[in-house]
Scaffold this motif. Sequence first.
Motif, PDB file in Angstrom:
ATOM      1  N   LEU A 183       0.825  -1.211   0.000  1.00 58.49           N
ATOM      2  CA  LEU A 183       0.000   0.000   0.000  1.00 58.49           C
ATOM      3  C   LEU A 183       0.859   1.261   0.000  1.00 58.49           C
ATOM      4  CD1 LEU A 183      -2.858  -0.990   2.489  1.00 58.49           C
ATOM      5  CD2 LEU A 183      -3.055  -0.627   0.019  1.00 58.49           C
ATOM      6  N   ILE A 184       1.919   1.264   0.811  1.00 62.56           N
ATOM      7  CA  ILE A 184       2.811   2.429   0.866  1.00 62.56           C
ATOM      8  C   ILE A 184       3.433   2.690  -0.494  1.00 62.56           C
ATOM      9  CG2 ILE A 184       5.007   3.279   1.783  1.00 62.56           C
ATOM     10  CD1 ILE A 184       4.263   1.955   4.452  1.00 62.56           C
ATOM     11  N   PHE A 185       3.903   1.607  -1.142  1.00 67.57           N
ATOM     12  CA  PHE A 185       4.550   1.757  -2.446  1.00 67.57           C
ATOM     13  C   PHE A 185       3.579   2.258  -3.506  1.00 67.57           C
ATOM     14  CE2 PHE A 185       7.549  -1.911  -1.126  1.00 67.57           C
ATOM     15  CZ  PHE A 185       8.283  -1.039  -0.349  1.00 67.57           C
ATOM     16  N   ASN A 186       2.278   1.995  -3.307  1.00 71.89           N
ATOM     17  CA  ASN A 186       1.279   2.431  -4.283  1.00 71.89           C
ATOM     18  C   ASN A 186       0.741   3.817  -3.973  1.00 71.89           C
ATOM     19  OD1 ASN A 186       0.201   0.263  -6.415  1.00 71.89           O
ATOM     20  ND2 ASN A 186       0.963  -0.827  -4.618  1.00 71.89           N
ATOM     21  N   VAL A 187       0.504   4.107  -2.701  1.00 73.12           N
ATOM     22  CA  VAL A 187      -0.037   5.409  -2.320  1.00 73.12           C
ATOM     23  C   VAL A 187       1.039   6.484  -2.441  1.00 73.12           C
ATOM     24  CG1 VAL A 187      -1.065   6.738  -0.435  1.00 73.12           C
ATOM     25  CG2 VAL A 187      -1.749   4.362  -0.795  1.00 73.12           C
ATOM     26  N   PHE A 188       2.275   6.108  -2.132  1.00 74.76           N
ATOM     27  CA  PHE A 188       3.407   7.038  -2.238  1.00 74.76           C
ATOM     28  C   PHE A 188       4.404   6.479  -3.258  1.00 74.76           C
ATOM     29  CE2 PHE A 188       1.824   7.062   2.171  1.00 74.76           C
ATOM     30  CZ  PHE A 188       1.365   8.372   2.244  1.00 74.76           C
ATOM     31  N   PRO A 189       4.084   6.586  -4.538  1.00 75.23           N
ATOM     32  CA  PRO A 189       4.901   5.924  -5.567  1.00 75.23           C
ATOM     33  C   PRO A 189       6.346   6.389  -5.613  1.00 75.23           C
ATOM     34  CG  PRO A 189       3.326   7.453  -6.560  1.00 75.23           C
ATOM     35  CD  PRO A 189       2.946   7.327  -5.121  1.00 75.23           C
ATOM     36  N   TRP A 190       6.634   7.582  -5.085  1.00 68.73           N
ATOM     37  CA  TRP A 190       8.034   8.044  -5.089  1.00 68.73           C
ATOM     38  C   TRP A 190       8.888   7.219  -4.137  1.00 68.73           C
ATOM     39  CZ3 TRP A 190       3.719  10.937  -4.036  1.00 68.73           C
ATOM     40  CH2 TRP A 190       3.427  11.195  -2.691  1.00 68.73           C
ATOM     41  N   TYR A 191       8.242   6.440  -3.246  1.00 67.06           N
ATOM     42  CA  TYR A 191       8.988   5.527  -2.382  1.00 67.06           C
ATOM     43  C   TYR A 191       9.111   4.131  -2.992  1.00 67.06           C
ATOM     44  CZ  TYR A 191       8.498   8.926   1.405  1.00 67.06           C
ATOM     45  OH  TYR A 191       8.577  10.055   2.175  1.00 67.06           O
ATOM     46  N   TYR A 192       8.470   3.923  -4.164  1.00 70.14           N
ATOM     47  CA  TYR A 192       8.458   2.588  -4.747  1.00 70.14           C
ATOM     48  C   TYR A 192       9.879   2.216  -5.168  1.00 70.14           C
ATOM     49  CZ  TYR A 192       5.736  -1.322  -6.474  1.00 70.14           C
ATOM     50  OH  TYR A 192       5.168  -2.554  -6.623  1.00 70.14           O
ATOM     51  N   PRO A 193      10.414   1.158  -4.591  1.00 70.57           N
ATOM     52  CA  PRO A 193      11.822   0.818  -4.860  1.00 70.57           C
ATOM     53  C   PRO A 193      11.999   0.152  -6.211  1.00 70.57           C
ATOM     54  CG  PRO A 193      10.831  -0.836  -3.447  1.00 70.57           C
ATOM     55  CD  PRO A 193       9.784   0.216  -3.653  1.00 70.57           C
ATOM     56  N   THR A 194      13.201   0.287  -6.761  1.00 67.83           N
ATOM     57  CA  THR A 194      13.555  -0.475  -7.950  1.00 67.83           C
ATOM     58  C   THR A 194      13.999  -1.873  -7.508  1.00 67.83           C
ATOM     59  OG1 THR A 194      15.817   0.365  -7.831  1.00 67.83           O
ATOM     60  CG2 THR A 194      14.249   1.583  -9.193  1.00 67.83           C
ATOM     61  N   GLY A 195      14.271  -2.720  -8.472  1.00 66.57           N
ATOM     62  CA  GLY A 195      14.702  -4.072  -8.125  1.00 66.57           C
ATOM     63  C   GLY A 195      13.533  -4.963  -7.747  1.00 66.57           C
ATOM     64  N   GLN A 196      13.763  -5.836  -6.773  1.00 56.09           N
ATOM     65  CA  GLN A 196      12.793  -6.899  -6.465  1.00 56.09           C
ATOM     66  C   GLN A 196      11.907  -6.614  -5.254  1.00 56.09           C
ATOM     67  OE1 GLN A 196      12.898  -9.154  -8.881  1.00 56.09           O
ATOM     68  NE2 GLN A 196      14.682  -8.021  -9.622  1.00 56.09           N
ATOM     69  N   VAL A 197      12.115  -5.492  -4.561  1.00 59.15           N
ATOM     70  CA  VAL A 197      11.394  -5.244  -3.312  1.00 59.15           C
ATOM     71  C   VAL A 197       9.881  -5.192  -3.532  1.00 59.15           C
ATOM     72  CG1 VAL A 197      11.098  -3.693  -1.342  1.00 59.15           C
ATOM     73  CG2 VAL A 197      13.364  -4.038  -2.333  1.00 59.15           C
ATOM     74  N   GLY A 198       9.458  -4.472  -4.570  1.00 56.88           N
ATOM     75  CA  GLY A 198       8.033  -4.354  -4.835  1.00 56.88           C
ATOM     76  C   GLY A 198       7.392  -5.680  -5.159  1.00 56.88           C
ATOM     77  N   TYR A 199       8.097  -6.522  -5.923  1.00 54.10           N
ATOM     78  CA  TYR A 199       7.583  -7.846  -6.246  1.00 54.10           C
ATOM     79  C   TYR A 199       7.439  -8.700  -4.993  1.00 54.10           C
ATOM     80  CZ  TYR A 199       8.873  -6.843 -11.140  1.00 54.10           C
ATOM     81  OH  TYR A 199       8.986  -6.300 -12.395  1.00 54.10           O
ATOM     82  N   VAL A 200       8.507  -8.746  -4.197  1.00 53.14           N
ATOM     83  CA  VAL A 200       8.532  -9.635  -3.038  1.00 53.14           C
ATOM     84  C   VAL A 200       7.509  -9.206  -1.993  1.00 53.14           C
ATOM     85  CG1 VAL A 200       9.955 -10.502  -1.139  1.00 53.14           C
ATOM     86  CG2 VAL A 200      10.929 -10.321  -3.433  1.00 53.14           C
ATOM     87  N   ALA A 201       7.323  -7.902  -1.801  1.00 54.56           N
ATOM     88  CA  ALA A 201       6.361  -7.419  -0.806  1.00 54.56           C
ATOM     89  C   ALA A 201       4.971  -7.984  -1.073  1.00 54.56           C
ATOM     90  CB  ALA A 201       6.322  -5.892  -0.804  1.00 54.56           C
ATOM     91  N   PHE A 202       4.528  -7.951  -2.325  1.00 55.53           N
ATOM     92  CA  PHE A 202       3.194  -8.458  -2.652  1.00 55.53           C
ATOM     93  C   PHE A 202       3.151  -9.981  -2.695  1.00 55.53           C
ATOM     94  CE2 PHE A 202       0.310  -9.811  -6.208  1.00 55.53           C
ATOM     95  CZ  PHE A 202      -0.864  -9.749  -5.465  1.00 55.53           C
ATOM     96  N   TYR A 203       4.078 -10.597  -3.433  1.00 53.69           N
ATOM     97  CA  TYR A 203       4.004 -12.041  -3.633  1.00 53.69           C
ATOM     98  C   TYR A 203       4.348 -12.823  -2.369  1.00 53.69           C
ATOM     99  CZ  TYR A 203       3.387 -11.132  -8.595  1.00 53.69           C
ATOM    100  OH  TYR A 203       2.889 -10.701  -9.807  1.00 53.69           O
TER     101      TYR A 203
END
Length: 362
Positions: A183-203
């Motif tokens: 939710l944080i990565f989506n609501v505050f997209p400027w915090y959305y990390p590159t690499g695998q963090v976004g994938y791993v958080a959800f999956y």
Amino acid sequence: MNRDLYIDFAKGLATLSIIFIHTAFWSGQFYIPAEVRVFSLVFDVALFYALSGITSGANIEKTFYRLLKLQITYMIFVTFLFFADYFFKVFGLNFFSLEWLQNFYSTFGSKYSTTSISVEPQWQNLGNWYLHQYTNADTFPVVMGSFWYLKVYFILTVFGVLILRFFPKHINWFIAVCILLTLIFNVFPWYYPTGQVGYVAFYLGVFLIANKMRGKKIPTKMIPILYSVVAAALIWMFWYYGNDIFYKINRNKFPPKIPYIIWTLFSLVTLFVLYNRLKISKESFITHIGKNAIFFYFAQGISSSLVYFIVVPLQEKMPWWILMIFIYIVNVILAFFIAEGLKKVDHSGWKILEFLRKKTAS
């Protein structure tokens, strides 16, 4: 303990769905309408992470041994792929010409460009593949385009088994952290990390929720409520983002953002609803695919690359939906035979490694 054929059946259907997705989004870019390509994403890779969560336990040694075997099988496959790609280029350059090879690779479309056409083997590509940096295999572009899944699988499986082993009473907290981070990565997209963090958080959240479902059955009274929640989420998505979001689902997949996450809810809910409810008692073609899912996953990358050479000459000669069905059937058949061949390559690779082990053992 008897093998749960429902898991194999679900893996088989998920694999067939992946083949359809790659039929639609790769060679299908030439002739399949965007609406159909988007609908193909309803049953996507989230199912594999959920099935992995259902079948995973807290045994670290067993899990790491399974991952090690998978890594070796993967390395055997990409070694085979590397030499297949290299020898095809050598064949093309020696018996035809550079122009012929360039024309051959142009079949994959203007968005795809070759990385290196040379009689010199590009060993750095093989090294990168071993380390899960998926630089293109020119002759089989779909293979590396679909391998992002494997890297995420390795990462979240390691995190998942550590959580199951050392924090068995706090799994709900880790699920909450995964949801909160997503939710944080989506609501505050400027915090959305590159690499695998976004994938791993959800999956990882999907993996842990599925593990909590292990051996359980969703009550019948809960089924309409769950599907109502999915329907409400879809209605909200179109209301909030607008109808154009439908055509942007795939863009929201890498890494998974809220529209894509909502799009996957139907398949995940369906998987959990049928778990321990749909009884599969007999082996079938689909369960065979499920049991050999990793080889079919490898194989479909090759087969989805090969069908380009059927699509290009036929795309103007028949209605798109007939061509789509035909190409999908051909893709499945090719994937089946390639997967059987890859199993033999894998067996030979392990025999070679065992021979080397015996020769180098002190």
